[in-house]
Design an enzyme around this catalytic site. Structure first.
Site, PDB file in Angstrom:
ATOM      1  N   GLY A  52      44.888  21.883 -57.752  1.00  0.00           N
ATOM      2  CA  GLY A  52      45.789  21.108 -56.905  1.00  0.00           C
ATOM      3  C   GLY A  52      46.831  21.886 -56.147  1.00  0.00           C
ATOM      4  O   GLY A  52      46.862  21.863 -54.923  1.00  0.00           O
ATOM      5  N   ASP A 224      46.486  31.795 -79.529  1.00  0.00           N
ATOM      6  CA  ASP A 224      46.760  32.944 -80.392  1.00  0.00           C
ATOM      7  C   ASP A 224      48.079  33.629 -80.048  1.00  0.00           C
ATOM      8  O   ASP A 224      48.735  34.211 -80.928  1.00  0.00           O
ATOM      9  CB  ASP A 224      45.601  33.957 -80.379  1.00  0.00           C
ATOM     10  CG  ASP A 224      44.852  34.018 -79.070  1.00  0.00           C
ATOM     11  OD1 ASP A 224      44.871  33.022 -78.336  1.00  0.00           O
ATOM     12  OD2 ASP A 224      44.224  35.044 -78.794  1.00  0.00           O
ATOM     13  N   ARG A 291      50.641  11.921 -65.456  1.00  0.00           N
ATOM     14  CA  ARG A 291      49.332  12.143 -66.066  1.00  0.00           C
ATOM     15  C   ARG A 291      49.146  11.414 -67.393  1.00  0.00           C
ATOM     16  O   ARG A 291      48.071  10.917 -67.688  1.00  0.00           O
ATOM     17  CB  ARG A 291      49.099  13.646 -66.270  1.00  0.00           C
ATOM     18  CG  ARG A 291      48.916  14.404 -64.982  1.00  0.00           C
ATOM     19  CD  ARG A 291      48.716  15.884 -65.247  1.00  0.00           C
ATOM     20  NE  ARG A 291      48.543  16.611 -63.998  1.00  0.00           N
ATOM     21  CZ  ARG A 291      48.313  17.920 -63.938  1.00  0.00           C
ATOM     22  NH1 ARG A 291      48.245  18.621 -65.056  1.00  0.00           N
ATOM     23  NH2 ARG A 291      48.167  18.514 -62.777  1.00  0.00           N
TER      24      ARG A 291
END
Length: 360
Positions: A52, A224, A291
């Protein structure tokens, strides 16, 4: 005890080769020798696949204050206002730095006179403030930064090298207060553990969405870096906030191909299988809601109706407009038999495209 002769030595070690790691490397390399660790190939990562664009206030009718308020509203009161204000206030400066380093954002063909960037809109924003490079913004950013970094004499990039853990001074018997003095590295090319000594170490490894079975993030987003920082004594917080993009292609051969939020920003509708819109039933901003609201609405309708997917439709927009703004998505969908610009047959379960993969 760390080997007296480490395999690598530098002023600054940056773990991660995305936009954050490479941007920092290029800034620091003016004064320091920098080593960048890349878990896979140097350009592989979330940045490369971002479609986007980047939010920043470039329009004179917009304001930083509006950007801050939009962010706080989208964050449902959970955001740190000071952090939001800092990021929104510095967004234009950072985007301008990308432009100065060669990232080519799309210009507005309708603007007369001065050069103006084309600004699109995404969920949660009250203004058009998304700078983009067609629908492959991350690719433009990452490849530009990689090119700059590879040609810089003070930057060394180690590909296919995983940071295993940070090296702490007290763990290897060095005097003085505890500090990070480097990192243990798994060199996947040589299949051996190596060491890198550094005056400073920066962890820029991105997120941890791959702890979930389904995500649009690439495989290397495995968290990690967060774990290494925590083991070294860093505070971590808000680990429950993993962002999920609401729309991706629902197709057995598509894996988790992202469908940019800019589609909805440029007028795409979310539809039920019968062709009716549902987002206006959930939020007054409809498809331009943040969202989390859009994702929950899609999930709710799928469960309520007992269906595998909802649908995304931008075929009501002019074909030339769609192809110009979303060339990469248009071409990708053609390989799966979908034409982003066409209204499908009513008996065909592919109204423009499938989206949202269910956990099966």
């Amino acid at each position: 005890m760390m080997n007296a002769n480490p395999d690598y030595q530098c002023d600054v070690l940056i773990v991660g080769s995305g936009a954050a790691g490479l941007s920092l490397a290029l800034r620091l390399a003016k004064q320091y020798q920098v080593t960048v660790l890349s878990k896979a190939q140097v350009n592989e990562g979330s940045t490369l696949y971002a479609q986007g664009g980047i939010a920043a206030v470039f329009d004179e009718t917009d304001s930083i204050e509006s950007h801050i308020e939009d962010t706080l509203i989208a964050g449902a009161g959970l955001c740190n206002r000071e952090a939001v204000s800092f990021i929104a206030s510095n967004a234009r400066h950072c985007v301008q730095w990308l432009i100065d380093n060669g990232v080519a954002f799309d210009l507005d063909p309708q603007a007369a006179g001065d050069m103006r960037y084309h600004l699109t809109r995404e969920g949660g924003h009250s203004h058009r403030r998304i700078l983009h490079s067609a629908d492959a913004t991350g690719h433009a950013v990452e490849t530009t930064l990689v090119s700059q970094a590879l040609s810089h004499p003070n930057i060394r990039i180690l590909e296919r090298t995983n940071a295993v853990d940070l090296i702490l001074s007290d763990k290897i018997g060095l005097p003085g207060p505890r500090r990070v003095v480097g990192a243990w590295i798994w060199n996947r090319n040589r299949e051996q553990v190596e060491t890198c000594r550094a005056r400073a170490v920066v962890v820029a490894t991105g997120g941890a969405a791959k702890v979930y079975q389904y995500t649009t993030n690439p495989d290397i987003a495995s968290g990690d870096g967060i774990a290494m920082a925590w083991r070294a004594g860093c505070r971590v917080a808000n680990l429950e906030f993993n962002q999920f993009h609401p729309t991706c292609l629902f197709h057995p051969q598509a894996q988790n191909f992202l469908l940019t939020e800019a589609l909805r920003g440029e007028g795409a509708w979310l539809l039920r299988p019968d062709g009716s819109r549902f987002m206006p039933d959930f939020d007054e901003r409809a498809e331009l809601a943040p969202r989390d609201i859009v994702a929950r609405a899609i999930d709710h309708e799928m469960k309520r109706l007992g269906v595998d997917c909802m649908y995304l439709d931008i075929s009501h927009q002019p074909e030339e407009f769609v192809r110009a703004h979303f060339p990469m998505i248009y071409e990708k969908l053609l390989t799966f038999g979908f034409d982003l610009t066409k209204e499908p047959h009513p008996d065909c379960a592919c109204r423009a495209l499938y989206l949202w993969r269910r956990g099966r």
